[in-house]
Design an enzyme around this catalytic site. Sequence first.
Site, PDB file in Angstrom:
ATOM      1  CB  SER A  55      -0.145   4.942   9.770  1.00 37.89           C
ATOM      2  OG  SER A  55      -0.614   6.244   9.649  1.00 37.89           O
ATOM      3  CE  LYS A  56       2.542   1.421   4.232  1.00 37.88           C
ATOM      4  NZ  LYS A  56       1.894   0.304   3.649  1.00 37.88           N
ATOM      5  NE  ARG A  57      -3.213   8.782   9.686  1.00 34.44           N
ATOM      6  CZ  ARG A  57      -3.230   9.509  10.786  1.00 34.44           C
ATOM      7  NH1 ARG A  57      -2.999  10.807  10.743  1.00 34.44           N
ATOM      8  NH2 ARG A  57      -3.499   8.956  11.943  1.00 34.44           N
ATOM      9  CB  THR A  87      -0.922   0.003   1.235  1.00 28.92           C
ATOM     10  OG1 THR A  87      -0.087  -0.149   2.408  1.00 28.92           O
ATOM     11  CG2 THR A  87      -1.909  -1.145   1.193  1.00 28.92           C
TER      12      THR A  87
END
Length: 302
Positions: free
Chosen positions: A247-249, A12
């Site tokens: 997280s990725k954000r 992702t």
Amino acid sequence: MPYLGRFAPSPTGPLHAGSLVAALASWLDARAHGGRWLLRIEDVDRARCVPGADREIIEQLRRCGLVSDAPPVWQSQRTNLYEAALERLLAAGWAYPCGCSRAEIEAVLAAQGRPRARHAERVYPGTCRNGLHGQPVRATRLLCAPDRSHPDEALVIDWHDRWLGPQCQDVSAQVGDVVLHRADGAWAYQLAVVVDDAAQGVTDVVRGADLADNTPRQRHLQQVLGLPRPRYLHTPLVRTSDGEKLSKRHAAATLDLADPLAALRGAAAVLGLDVAAHELDPWLAAATTQWAARHAVGHALA
Ligand code: GLU
């Protein structure tokens, strides 16, 4: 049984500081047990996959010296295995079609006085256990009960985690019957991960603690499919300065691999390791020795 470990990222986005911790821990655990380590790309949830992220992850891992001992596999190419498992579950009465929408599930839960807290699981109230109510099929669910003939008994799973210690979850109260397959064709992570761990002969699952509460439903699925159960070790999560899970954000999550050793040191610190070496290979060897001293599981594995 010879040790077999794996790292199973969902593509992702590129690896981030949190996923490197899980990758490193799973690699160290495999090496510490003289075992093999495999890479599996978990790309069944097509809507969440980012094109090219799989190759990027493989390259990021390679720069850190973490290379799969066999060619990586992609779950999107293994759907025949998931289909066969689902058919067995349906034939045995452990899976059933469900026609409920999210809104309908929430309405039933609200009517039962069990509104869902934000971010909490939407515990399936079992509406379609005794058949559809004229709606189209939206999903296939796993019956989460200790026994098919007593579906109303609570499924409570005790298990041991090599990092977290003894664990217990009332799957019926906290999760409900989980989705295995959606009518749009998407395979659920829960089914794919269990089928693949068994098909690949994985003996030890080492992954981030955000997945620890998924383990009981996966152990139930292993049990009803008659599959061997791996051991589990869930690694600490990387948190932002205000305690939120990384997280990725988060900008801080971006891995700077210009200096792979610095990234590995950061991951090792989360695992409580402190390794002095200044070159990649000696660093990985010394980290393996430290890991083995703390986490090696007896002689049964070697
Ligand atoms: N694909 C999952 C993830 O990236 C991990 C699955 C697992 O290790 O069991 O979060």
